[in-house]
Design an enzyme around this catalytic site. Structure first.
Site, PDB file in Angstrom:
ATOM      1  N   ILE A 164       0.836  -1.210   0.000  1.00 47.86           N
ATOM      2  CA  ILE A 164       0.000   0.000   0.000  1.00 47.86           C
ATOM      3  C   ILE A 164       0.868   1.258   0.000  1.00 47.86           C
ATOM      4  CG2 ILE A 164      -2.000  -1.116   1.021  1.00 47.86           C
ATOM      5  CD1 ILE A 164      -1.183   0.023   3.732  1.00 47.86           C
ATOM      6  N   GLY A 165       2.083   1.083  -0.513  1.00 48.73           N
ATOM      7  CA  GLY A 165       2.989   2.230  -0.581  1.00 48.73           C
ATOM      8  C   GLY A 165       4.081   2.140   0.466  1.00 48.73           C
TER       9      GLY A 165
ATOM     10  N   ARG B 109      15.485  -5.588  13.287  1.00 50.48           N
ATOM     11  CA  ARG B 109      16.377  -5.430  12.145  1.00 50.48           C
ATOM     12  C   ARG B 109      15.714  -4.549  11.084  1.00 50.48           C
ATOM     13  NH1 ARG B 109      17.882 -10.731   8.697  1.00 50.48           N
ATOM     14  NH2 ARG B 109      19.866 -10.079   7.781  1.00 50.48           N
TER      15      ARG B 109
ATOM     16  N   LYS C 168      16.008   3.187   3.853  1.00 55.39           N
ATOM     17  CA  LYS C 168      15.327   4.230   3.084  1.00 55.39           C
ATOM     18  C   LYS C 168      13.804   4.082   3.178  1.00 55.39           C
ATOM     19  CE  LYS C 168      15.785   6.419  -1.449  1.00 55.39           C
ATOM     20  NZ  LYS C 168      16.539   6.351  -2.706  1.00 55.39           N
ATOM     21  N   THR C 169      13.307   2.888   2.857  1.00 53.60           N
ATOM     22  CA  THR C 169      11.853   2.708   2.941  1.00 53.60           C
ATOM     23  C   THR C 169      11.398   2.740   4.391  1.00 53.60           C
ATOM     24  OG1 THR C 169      12.134   0.303   2.852  1.00 53.60           O
ATOM     25  CG2 THR C 169      11.665   1.421   0.775  1.00 53.60           C
TER      26      THR C 169
ATOM     27  N   LYS D  47      10.749  -6.148  13.040  1.00 51.30           N
ATOM     28  CA  LYS D  47       9.475  -5.760  13.640  1.00 51.30           C
ATOM     29  C   LYS D  47       8.847  -4.784  12.662  1.00 51.30           C
ATOM     30  CE  LYS D  47      11.087  -6.191  18.415  1.00 51.30           C
ATOM     31  NZ  LYS D  47      11.394  -5.452  19.672  1.00 51.30           N
ATOM     32  N   GLY D  48       7.572  -4.868  12.484  1.00 50.53           N
ATOM     33  CA  GLY D  48       6.934  -3.998  11.498  1.00 50.53           C
ATOM     34  C   GLY D  48       7.052  -2.532  11.876  1.00 50.53           C
TER      35      GLY D  48
ATOM     36  N   GLU E 269       2.997   1.120  11.842  1.00 52.34           N
ATOM     37  CA  GLU E 269       2.208   1.908  12.792  1.00 52.34           C
ATOM     38  C   GLU E 269       3.080   2.751  13.727  1.00 52.34           C
ATOM     39  OE1 GLU E 269      -1.098   0.323  12.231  1.00 52.34           O
ATOM     40  OE2 GLU E 269      -0.024  -1.273  11.189  1.00 52.34           O
TER      41      GLU E 269
END
Lengths: 336, 743
Positions: free
Chosen positions: B470-471, B633, B638-639, B706-707, B710
Site C-alpha cells: 500500500i505504498g 532489524r 530508506k523505505t 518488527k513492522g 504503525e
C-alpha cells in the site's frame, strides 16, 4: 454532470451577447471553483462561455496613477507582478495567502471576485441551504458552523437565513485598497465600488454580488494610494496552506511623523463580504502610532458580532488579529 | 556479494509509479465496459419509501438502475458477508432492503454506457424516505456503553487485561495524582486513490476483478461467498494500491455493487467512489477516555486506570485495543482497565493506522507528562523510573526492548538536556516555544503466509505471494530478502503480489507484513535453493556430489562450496538441466508459536517535538521532531525511514488538524472533502528526523524484523500535545488541538 453547450468568443461584445441570449449560461475563466460546483451538482449552467480568449489579461498603469488589473490576469501573475509587489504589496501578500500555487496559476482576478462560499451545506446538495436552494433553510445555523460568519448575517427568517462567508483573500485586500470593479454588460460599461460589489445575505442570500445578469468583469482598478510602506495581511487558518481563513485582516496605513494620516482595515472570514467600517478607520486618523491603544478599534469593528456556537471563538480571534495587524502595519511588530 | 538486506535500496516499483505505468483499480479497461454511479442516502436512519428511477432509465445510455427492489437474490446468511477483518455482528449488505442504517449508505447504483451519463442519470433519481430519529453523538450516548461482543476478529485483538491489585485504594493513597478525560474525533483514512473496482466479465461468466484492497484473497473470498461463485471463478488482482491505511482491510461496497451489476448485465462494469463517498464507510472511531495515574513522591507509578468508550455501528461491534498499552509500558501494581462500546447510527468503524494504539497511547502519555509536571520530574526520567522489561498484562519478558536507547539517542539528537521544564519558559516575541516527548509502542506480530519462488529458464528469480503493497515498500524489501536468500543480483529478482491466484498471504496490515510475508519469501527461496542444490548434485561431475546442504552457500547466482569457492555451479546452468522448464517451489512459513508464546513482542519508539504557538492566536506549528525507533532489524533504511516519516506527519496531522465533523441534526459528516477535512500539507511539516536504534531479536521471526507501519504515528500526538503544554501551560486533552482550543 448535466450536459452543457460551450462557446469561446474572442471579443467582449460577443461574450456579453452570449450571456444575454442564453438563459442559464455562465462565464468560465480559470474554472477553479465553477467546475467543482458543477461536479457537486450545485451549479448547473446549460452553456459555458469560455472567456479565456478575450484580451483581458494585462496589468497596466491607469491615467490616475493607479493600476488596472485585467480580469483574466491570473492570481499568480498578479501577485508576482513587479508593480503590484512594489506599489500594492498588501494585495500581493493576500493573494499568496490563498489557495495553493497550482490554483493561483489557474485562477483569474475576475473569477476570484465570484468565488462562492465554502459553507459545507452549500456544497452538500442533500442538506438545506438557502443560498443554493432558496427557501430550503440554513443547515449551518444550528449545525456545524465553525467556518461561518459572525457579522452581517441573516438569521431571523428561516427561509432566507444565511451565515455563509465570502472565502476570498484577494478580495479582502481589494476592499482595503478601495478598488473599483469595471464591468461591461448589455447596457454598456460601468464601474462598481468594491465596497458595493459584494453584498450581505439580507433577504436574498442566493445573491453574492451586485453584478447584473449578463455583465462581465473586465478589470479591477486600483487607486493610486497603495499603502506600500505600512501594510499587512494576517490570515489565521487551520493549516499553513490550502485552507480558507477563519479570520483574516488586511491593514493599510499612511503614517506621517508618527501620526496616522489614513487607515484601512478589512476583515475576511467573518462575513458574507469583506468587512469594513470606514467610520472606525477614521478614528485612527491623527493618532500617534506609539501611543494608540488598538484594542478599542478592534472592539468597534466587531461591534454587533454574533457567534453561532462553533464559530463564537472568531469574535475574540478577530479582535486579536486586528490589534496585531495594526501593530504590524505600523511596524511596531515584525511583519513575519 | 554484500547482502541487500540493510541497504537503502530505492523502491523497485518507484519508476512505474512516478511515470504512471503502475495501474490502479480504476485504470483497467475492458471492451464494452459499463460505468456505475452510486447514490448515497441523504438521511441517517429510517426507510426508503420509494425510489423514482423512471427518468433515469429513460435517459439514452442508461442500462440499468439497481436498488433493493430489483437486486438479485444473494446469500442469506451473515457468515457469507464476513470478510477477514469483519468484527462480530451482522455485516452491512448493500441494497439489502429499504432500511437506512447511516447517512451516506449506498442505496442505488446507476449503470450506464459512460461515466458522464451514469453520473447525470443519478441526479434524476428521486428518493422518498420515512425518517426515524437517529443517534450519532457519542458524547450524548455514553450512558448506553456496553461491553463489545466477542467474535473471530477478536482473537487478534485482546480484550482489556484483568485488574491487578487494588486501584482505588492505591490511587487514593497516592500523593501525586492526575486524571484526565481525553476526546478523540472521528477520522477518515482518505488515501489518495479512491476505492474502485473494475469487474471484467469473462466469456464463461468468470470474473477478473481489479480491486483496491489490502488483500486480494479477502476480496475473492467475499465475492465468492456473497455471490455463491466457486473460488476458481473469481480472480482478484490488485498490484498497486494508492494508499489505504487500513481502509482496504475490508472489501468496500463498490466491489459488491460492481460485481452485482456485472453478473446481472453480463458485462464488465467499473464502479469508483467519489471523494465525498470516501466518508461513507469505515473510519477511526470517536473515543472518550479517562486516564488516572497515582504516584509516590519519587515518581513510582503505583496506580493506573484507563477506561475507554468507543463508538460502533448498530450492526457490528468494531473494537480496538485502546486500554491495554499501560500494562505493556509501566509496571504499576494496581491497575484497572475497561473498554466499552456505544452503538450509533453510523457505519462500522474500521482499523486505521495504529488502530487503538494512537488513541490509547496518546491519552496515557499525556497523563504521564502531566504527572511529570506535578512531580517536578523530567518526563524521560519519570519514564525510566517506571521502565519495565516485562509486559505486565501477560507477565512475560519482552523478546527485545531497546526503548531506553530510544530515549537516550532521541534526547541527544533533539537537545532535550537543555530543556527548561517550566511551561511558558521559552518565547520569541509573541511565539511561545515548547518541547514535548512521548513513548510509542505497537505489537510485533507474525502470521502464517505462503510464497512461491521460481527460477525461470533465463535464470531470473520470480517470487510471488498474494500480499499487498500500500505504498510501504513491500515490493522492495521482499525483493531484497529473495535476492539475499538465493544470492542473486537484485536486478534478476522479481517480486509480484496482489493476485488471488498467488500463494495465500493474510490481509496486509497491523505492521505484520514484513515479518509474515518476509518469512514466507525466505522459506520459499530456501526451499527452491534446496531443490536446485539437489538438482546440481545430480549433474555430471557435480562438485557437490558428496556435499550436504550445510556445506554450500549461494552467491552471485551460483551455488558454492563453503570450503572451496572455485567449486561452483551457476543457477542458470542448473535450470538449464530441467528440460526447458522453470524450477519452482512453494512453501509456507508459520510463526514459531512455542518459542514466541514465552515472550511479549513489541516495537517501541520515543518521539520528541518542538512547537511554536502564537500566544494570541493559538496557532501551533511543529518546527521540528525526532523519532527514535527500536524496530528490530531494519531491512531497508530508506523505505523504513519513509514509513516512520509518514507516521510522524500523520501524527502531527492527527494532533492538530484531522477531524471528520458530524452534524448531528442530519447525522452526517459535513466536511467530506479534502479542502475541509484537513490533513497536514507540506507547509505544515518542517524538520523531521528518524533514528533507528540497534535492536537484535531472535524471537520475533527468523528475519528479526518488527513492522514499522504503525509505530511512526503512535508517539507523535502526545509528543505534540505535551509540547503545546510546555509552550502554553494549557493541557488540551481533546484532539485535534485547533487554534480555538488555545485562545
Amino acid at each position: 454532470m448535466n450536459s452543457f453547450s460551450y462557446a469561446r468568443p474572442s471579443d467582449i461584445g460577443t461574450a456579453v451577447d452570449e450571456l444575454a441570449t442564453h438563459e442559464g449560461a455562465k462565464f468560465i475563466a480559470g474554472g477553479t471553483n465553477l467546475l467543482d460546483l458543477m461536479k457537486e451538482n450545485v451549479e448547473h449552467p446549460n452553456r459555458l462561455v469560455d472567456i479565456n480568449r478575450l484580451a483581458l489579461s494585462t496589468i497596466e498603469d491607469t491615467e490616475e496613477g493607479g493600476l488596472r488589473l485585467g480580469a483574466l490576469a491570473t492570481n499568480a501573475d498578479t501577485a508576482y507582478h513587479s508593480a503590484v509587489q512594489s506599489r500594492y504589496p498588501l494585495l500581493s501578500q493576500a493573494i499568496l495567502a490563498g489557495a495553493s500555487a497550482q490554483l493561483r496559476n489557474m485562477a483569474t482576478n475576475g473569477g476570484n471576485l465570484f468565488q462562492r462560499t465554502r459553507c459545507y451545506y452549500f456544497y452538500d446538495t442533500q442538506t438545506p441551504c438557502n443560498k443554493r436552494e432558496p427557501g430550503s433553510g440554513c443547515g449551518a445555523l444550528n449545525g456545524f458552523n465553525r467556518i461561518h460568519a459572525i457579522l452581517g448575517t441573516s438569521d431571523q427568517n428561516p427561509e432566507t437565513a444565511c451565515i455563509a462567508t465570502h472565502p476570498s483573500d484577494m478580495c479582502v485586500a481589494l476592499a482595503a485598497l478601495d478598488a473599483v470593479v469595471r464591468v461591461t454588460g448589455p447596457m454598456g460599461e460601468r464601474t462598481i465600488r468594491f465596497a458595493d460589489f459584494h453584498r450581505l445575505p439580507g433577504h436574498e442570500p442566493w445573491l453574492d454580488t451586485t453584478i447584473q445578469p449578463g455583465e462581465l468583469v473586465t478589470a479591477i482598478d486600483l487607486p493610486a494610494k497603495g499603502f506600500p510602506e505600512y501594510f499587512t495581511y494576517i490570515k489565521l487558518r487551520d493549516r499553513q496552506s490550502y485552507a480558507f481563513a477563519l479570520v483574516s485582516v488586511a491593514v493599510g496605513l499612511e503614517i506621517d511623523n508618527n501620526r496616522i494620516t489614513d487607515a484601512r482595515i478589512a476583515l475576511g472570514g467573518v462575513a458574507h463580504k469583506p468587512w469594513r467600517k470606514p467610520e472606525v478607520e477614521a478614528r485612527l486618523v491623527g493618532q500617534s502610532i506609539s501611543e494608540t491603544d488598538f484594542a478599542p478599534i478592534a472592539e468597534a469593528l466587531l461591534e454587533g458580532a454574533k457567534g453561532y456556537g462553533h464559530n463564537t471563538f472568531k469574535i475574540e480571534l478577530a479582535k486579536r488579529a486586528i490589534v496585531r495587524a495594526l501593530q504590524r502595519a505600523a511596524k511596531l511588530e515584525p511583519q513575519v | 556479494m554484500t547482502p541487500y538486506i540493510g541497504k537503502s535500496i530505492s523502491r523497485v516499483d518507484g519508476v512505474a509509479k512516478v511515470t504512471g505505468k503502475a495501474k490502479y483499480a480504476a485504470e483497467y479497461f475492458a471492451p464494452d465496459m459499463l460505468y456505475g454511479w452510486v447514490i448515497s442516502s441523504a438521511i441517517a436512519k429510517g426507510k426508503i419509501t420509494r425510489i423514482h428511477t423512471e427518468a433515469a432509465l429513460q435517459l439514452p445510455g442508461v442500462v440499468q438502475v439497481f436498488t433493493h427492489e430489483n437486486r438479485p437474490s444473494l446469500a442469506w446468511f451473515d457468515v457469507n458477508y464476513k470478510d477477514q477483518d469483519a468484527p462480530p455482528g451482522s455485516p452491512f449488505r448493500p441494497l439489502r432492503d429499504a432500511t437506512i442504517l447511516y447517512s451516506g449508505q449506498p442505496i442505488t447504483l446507476v449503470v450506464a454506457e459512460t461515466l458522464e451519463v451514469a453520473r447525470f442519470a443519478a441526479t434524476l433519481v428521486q428518493v422518498d424516505y420515512e425518517e426515524d430519529d437517529h443517534e450519532t453523538a457519542l458524547e450524548h450516548n455514553l450512558h448506553r456503553a456496553r461491553e463489545p461482543k466477542s467474535g473471530v476478529a477478536s482473537l487478534l485483538k485482546s480484550p482489556p487485561p484483568k485488574p491487578r491489585g487494588d486501584f482505588e485504594k492505591a490511587f487514593e493513597a497516592a500523593p501525586f495524582q492526575t486524571t484526565g478525560q481525553h476526546i478523540h474525533s472521528v477520522e477518515h483514512h482518505n488515501p489518495m486513490e479512491m476505492f474502485a473496482s473494475t469487474v471484467v466479465y469473462e466469456k464463461d461468466g468468470k470474473l477478473t476483478i481489479y480491486d483496491k484492497t489490502q488483500g486480494a484473497p479477502n476480496s475473492q473470498m467475499y465475492v465468492s461467498q456473497v455471490f455463491n461463485m466457486p473460488f476458481s471463478d473469481v480472480r482478484v488482482i490488485s498490484p498497486y494500491v494508492g494508499g489505504a491505511f487500513g481502509s482496504g482491510l475490508r472489501p468496500q461496497y463498490q466491489l459488491f455493487l460492481a460485481v452485482l451489476a456485472a453478473r446481472e448485465l453480463k458485462r464488465s462494469v467499473r464502479v469508483s467512489l467519489t471523494r465525498q463517498q470516501m466518508f461513507t464507510f469505515g473510519h477511526r472511531p470517536a473515543t472518550v477516555q479517562n486516564v488516572s495515574l497515582g504516584a509516590t513522591a519519587d515518581g513510582t507509578i503505583d496506580a493506573i486506570r484507563h477506561d475507554a468508550i468507543g463508538e460502533t455501528s448498530r450492526f457490528e461491534d468494531y473494537f480496538e485495543i485502546v486500554v491495554n498499552w499501560a500494562g505493556m509500558l509501566y509496571p504499576a501494581p494496581h491497575v484497572k482497565f475497561t473498554y466499552n462500546l456505544v452503538p450509533l447510527d453510523t457505519f462500522t468503524p474500521l482499523d486505521m493506522r495504529a488502530p487503538g494504539g494512537v488513541t490509547g497511547v496518546p491519552a496515557l502519555e499525556m497523563e504521564v507528562d502531566e504527572l511529570a509536571h506535578k512531580l517536578g520530574m523530567d518526563p524521560i526520567e519519570l519514564r525510566l523510573k517506571n521502565y519495565t522489561e516485562r509486559d505486565m498484562n501477560e507477565d512475560l519478558p519482552y523478546s527485545s526492548k531497546e526503548l531506553r536507547e530510544c530515549f537516550r539517542q532521541g534526547a541527544e539528537r533533539f537537545g532535550w538536556a537543555s530543556r527548561n521544564p517550566e511551561p511558558r519558559s521559552m518565547r520569541n516575541g509573541h511565539t511561545l516555544v515548547g518541547w514535548g516527548m512521548a513513548t510509542g509502542i505497537w505489537d510485533a506480530t507474525q502470521g502464517p503466509a505462503r510464497a512461491e519462488a521460481v527460477l525461470t529458464v533465463n535464470g531470473k528469480l520470480r517470487v510471488t505471494s498474494a500480499t499487498a503493497d500500500i505504498g510501504t515498500g513491500t515490493y522492495t524489501i521482499m525483493t531484497q530478502i529473495a535476492a539475499d536468500t538465493l544470492g542473486m543480483p537484485i536486478e534478476d529478482v522479481i517480486f509480484r503480489l496482489g493476485d488471488s491466484n498467488m500463494p495465500l498471504a493474510p490481509i496486509e496490515g497491523g505492521s505484520w507484513t514484513a515479518a509474515t510475508v518476509g518469512s514466507a519469501v525466505k522459506v520459499a527461496c530456501e526451499a527452491l535453493g534446496k531443490k536446485l542444490f539437489k538438482m546440481a548434485q545430480k549433474m555430471k561431475d557435480s562438485p557437490f556430489a558428496d556435499a550436504k546442504w550445510e556445506d554450500v552457500w549461494f552467491s552471485d547466482a551460483h551455488i558454492l562450496l563453503k570450503t572451496n569457492p572455485y567449486a561452483a555451479v551457476s543457477l542458470l546452468e542448473i535450470v538449464g538441466q530441467n528440460g526447458g522448464r522453470a524450477v519452482s517451489e512453494t512453501a509456507t512459513s508459520l510463526p514459531n508459536m512455542l518459542e514466541q508464546r514465552k515472550y511479549a513482542r513489541a516495537v517501541h519508539s520515543a518521539a520528541f517535538v518542538e512547537v511554536e504557538v502564537d500566544e494570541d492566536f493559538g496557532t501551533v506549528r511543529v518546527t521540528r521532531a525526532v523519532t527514535a525507533v527500536a524496530g528490530g532489524r531494519i531491512l531497508n533504511p530508506k523505505t523504513a525511514r519513509s514509513q516512520i516519516i509518514g507516521g510522524m506527519v500523520w501524527g502531527i496531522s492527527k494532533a492538530l488538524e484531522e477531524e471528520s465533523v458530524m452534524d448531528h441534526q442530519f447525522g452526517r459528516f459535513m466536511n467530506h472533502n479534502l479542502a475541509e477535512y484537513h490533513v497536514a500539507v507540506n507547509a505544515d511539516i518542517q524538520d523531521l528526523d528518524v533514528i533507528f536504534v540497534d535492536e537484535t531479536d531472535t524471537i520475533v521471526n527468523p528475519l528479526g524484523v518488527k513492522g514499522l507501519g504503525e509505530i511512526g504515528i503512535v508517539g507523535m500526538p502526545a509528543a505534540v500535545a505535551n509540547a503545546v503544554f510546555h509552550a502554553t501551560g494549557k493541557r488540551i486533552r481533546s484532539l485535534p488541538i485547533t487554534l480555538d482550543k488555545l485562545l
